[in-house]
Design a protein around this motif. Structure first.
Motif, mmCIF file in Angstrom:
data_model
loop_
_atom_site.group_PDB
_atom_site.id
_atom_site.type_symbol
_atom_site.label_atom_id
_atom_site.label_comp_id
_atom_site.label_asym_id
_atom_site.label_seq_id
_atom_site.Cartn_x
_atom_site.Cartn_y
_atom_site.Cartn_z
ATOM 1 N N MET A 138 1.018 -1.156 -0.304
ATOM 2 C CA MET A 138 -0.160 -0.115 0.085
ATOM 3 C C MET A 138 0.572 1.538 -0.189
ATOM 4 N N GLU A 139 0.587 2.402 -0.994
ATOM 5 C CA GLU A 139 1.080 3.643 -0.520
ATOM 6 C C GLU A 139 1.694 4.352 0.166
ATOM 7 N N GLU A 140 2.100 4.689 1.078
ATOM 8 C CA GLU A 140 2.238 5.514 2.056
ATOM 9 C C GLU A 140 1.451 6.849 1.671
ATOM 10 N N LEU A 141 1.040 7.050 3.449
ATOM 11 C CA LEU A 141 0.118 8.422 3.494
ATOM 12 C C LEU A 141 1.190 9.492 3.787
ATOM 13 N N THR A 142 0.777 10.586 3.918
ATOM 14 C CA THR A 142 0.471 11.917 3.842
ATOM 15 C C THR A 142 0.537 11.990 5.300
ATOM 16 N N LYS A 143 0.769 13.046 5.996
ATOM 17 C CA LYS A 143 0.524 13.508 7.747
ATOM 18 C C LYS A 143 -1.249 13.839 7.159
ATOM 19 N N ALA A 144 -1.168 14.736 6.581
ATOM 20 C CA ALA A 144 -2.841 15.635 6.296
ATOM 21 C C ALA A 144 -3.974 13.851 6.170
ATOM 22 N N GLU A 145 -3.429 13.069 5.190
ATOM 23 C CA GLU A 145 -4.215 11.453 4.976
ATOM 24 C C GLU A 145 -3.799 10.786 6.120
ATOM 25 N N GLU A 146 -2.906 10.657 6.913
ATOM 26 C CA GLU A 146 -3.291 10.034 7.761
ATOM 27 C C GLU A 146 -4.053 10.450 9.091
ATOM 28 N N ARG A 147 -3.699 12.027 9.477
ATOM 29 C CA ARG A 147 -4.513 12.076 9.980
ATOM 30 C C ARG A 147 -6.425 12.460 10.075
ATOM 31 N N LYS A 180 0.877 -1.363 12.143
ATOM 32 C CA LYS A 180 2.261 -2.445 12.159
ATOM 33 C C LYS A 180 3.255 -2.123 10.331
ATOM 34 N N GLN A 181 2.317 -1.755 8.957
ATOM 35 C CA GLN A 181 3.355 -1.603 8.240
ATOM 36 C C GLN A 181 3.724 0.093 8.088
ATOM 37 N N SER A 182 3.362 0.491 9.000
ATOM 38 C CA SER A 182 4.061 2.205 9.377
ATOM 39 C C SER A 182 5.507 1.712 9.829
ATOM 40 N N PHE A 183 4.970 0.542 11.549
ATOM 41 C CA PHE A 183 6.427 0.355 12.275
ATOM 42 C C PHE A 183 7.067 -0.298 11.532
ATOM 43 N N LYS A 184 6.822 -1.130 10.660
ATOM 44 C CA LYS A 184 7.851 -2.017 9.833
ATOM 45 C C LYS A 184 8.591 -0.687 8.904
ATOM 46 N N LYS A 185 8.062 0.043 8.440
ATOM 47 C CA LYS A 185 8.703 0.815 7.811
ATOM 48 C C LYS A 185 9.752 1.762 7.966
ATOM 49 N N PHE A 186 9.182 2.312 9.925
ATOM 50 C CA PHE A 186 9.527 2.564 10.598
ATOM 51 C C PHE A 186 11.217 1.984 11.035
ATOM 52 N N PHE A 187 10.929 0.626 11.067
ATOM 53 C CA PHE A 187 11.716 0.255 12.017
ATOM 54 C C PHE A 187 13.258 -0.217 11.121
ATOM 55 N N ALA A 188 12.776 -0.556 9.808
ATOM 56 C CA ALA A 188 14.046 -0.789 8.636
ATOM 57 C C ALA A 188 14.498 0.617 8.262
ATOM 58 N N ASN A 189 14.054 1.574 8.187
ATOM 59 C CA ASN A 189 14.411 3.404 7.658
ATOM 60 C C ASN A 189 15.309 3.047 8.714
ATOM 61 N N TYR A 190 14.718 2.914 10.325
ATOM 62 C CA TYR A 190 15.437 4.755 11.632
ATOM 63 C C TYR A 190 16.795 3.385 12.423
ATOM 64 N N SER A 249 17.408 -3.210 13.557
ATOM 65 C CA SER A 249 18.682 -4.213 14.917
ATOM 66 C C SER A 249 17.201 -3.454 16.248
ATOM 67 N N ALA A 250 16.714 -4.664 16.654
ATOM 68 C CA ALA A 250 16.357 -5.029 17.523
ATOM 69 C C ALA A 250 16.876 -4.333 18.928
ATOM 70 N N SER A 251 18.365 -3.908 19.116
ATOM 71 C CA SER A 251 18.952 -3.666 19.692
ATOM 72 C C SER A 251 19.223 -2.120 19.693
ATOM 73 N N SER A 252 18.723 -1.683 18.250
ATOM 74 C CA SER A 252 19.012 -0.175 18.181
ATOM 75 C C SER A 252 18.027 0.595 18.409
ATOM 76 N N LEU A 253 17.054 0.010 18.137
ATOM 77 C CA LEU A 253 16.145 0.516 18.676
ATOM 78 C C LEU A 253 15.615 0.648 20.318
ATOM 79 N N LEU A 254 16.072 -0.355 20.671
ATOM 80 C CA LEU A 254 15.588 -1.350 22.385
ATOM 81 C C LEU A 254 16.560 -0.018 22.780
#
Length: 120
Positions: free
Chosen positions: A1-10, A76-86, A90-95
Motif C-alpha cells: 500500500m502507498e504511504e500516507l501523507t500527514k494530512a491523509e493519516e490525520r 504494523k506496516q508503518s512500524f515495519k517501515k520505520f523500524f527498517a528505515n531508522y 535492529s531490535a537492539s538499536s531500537l531498544l
C-alpha cells in the motif's frame, strides 16, 4: 500500500475513530480552527479511497466512507517501515534508542524483560 501523507493519516485517524462517516462528519471531528474547507477534506478522502484505505457506500450523489484497512494493520506496516528505515531492523538499536532518549522508567524496563522472557 502507498504511504500516507500527514494530512491523509490525520483523516484516517478520524475514520478509524468514527468507523463510517460523511465528509461533513470528518470536518466536525477536526480540532483546529478555522476548520479546513469542505473541498480540501473531500479531496483527501477521495485520495484515500484511490489508495485503497477507504471504501464507500453511495446514497445518490452522497458518499458515506469507511476504512478499508484497520488501524492495527496500518500501524504494523508503518512500524515495519520505520523500524527498517531508522533502526536497520535492529531490535537492539531500537531498544538502545528508547532507553537513552525516551528515558524509560524502571517499571518499563521490567515489563520489557518480562516480555522477552515470555517469548524466549
Amino acid at each position: 500500500m502507498e504511504e500516507l501523507t500527514k494530512a491523509e493519516e490525520r483523516i484516517m485517524q478520524i475514520f478509524w475513530k468514527l468507523q463510517k462517516a460523511f465528509v461533513k462528519d470528518v470536518i466536525e471531528e477536526i480540532d483546529e480552527e478555522p476548520k479546513p474547507p469542505y473541498n480540501t477534506i473531500s479531496s483527501i478522502v477521495r485520495i484515500l479511497e484511490k489508495k485503497g484505505y477507504l471504501s464507500y457506500k453511495a446514497y445518490g450523489k452522497t458518499y458515506e466512507y469507511f476504512p478499508a484497512i484497520d488501524k492495527d494493520t496500518y500501524g504494523k506496516q508503518s512500524f515495519k517501515k520505520f523500524f527498517a528505515n531508522y533502526f536497520d531492523n535492529s531490535a537492539s538499536s531500537l531498544l538502545s534508542f528508547m532507553v537513552k532518549e525516551e528515558q524509560l522508567s524502571e517499571s518499563d524496563l521490567e515489563e520489557i524483560k518480562k516480555i522477552i522472557n515470555q517469548n524466549s
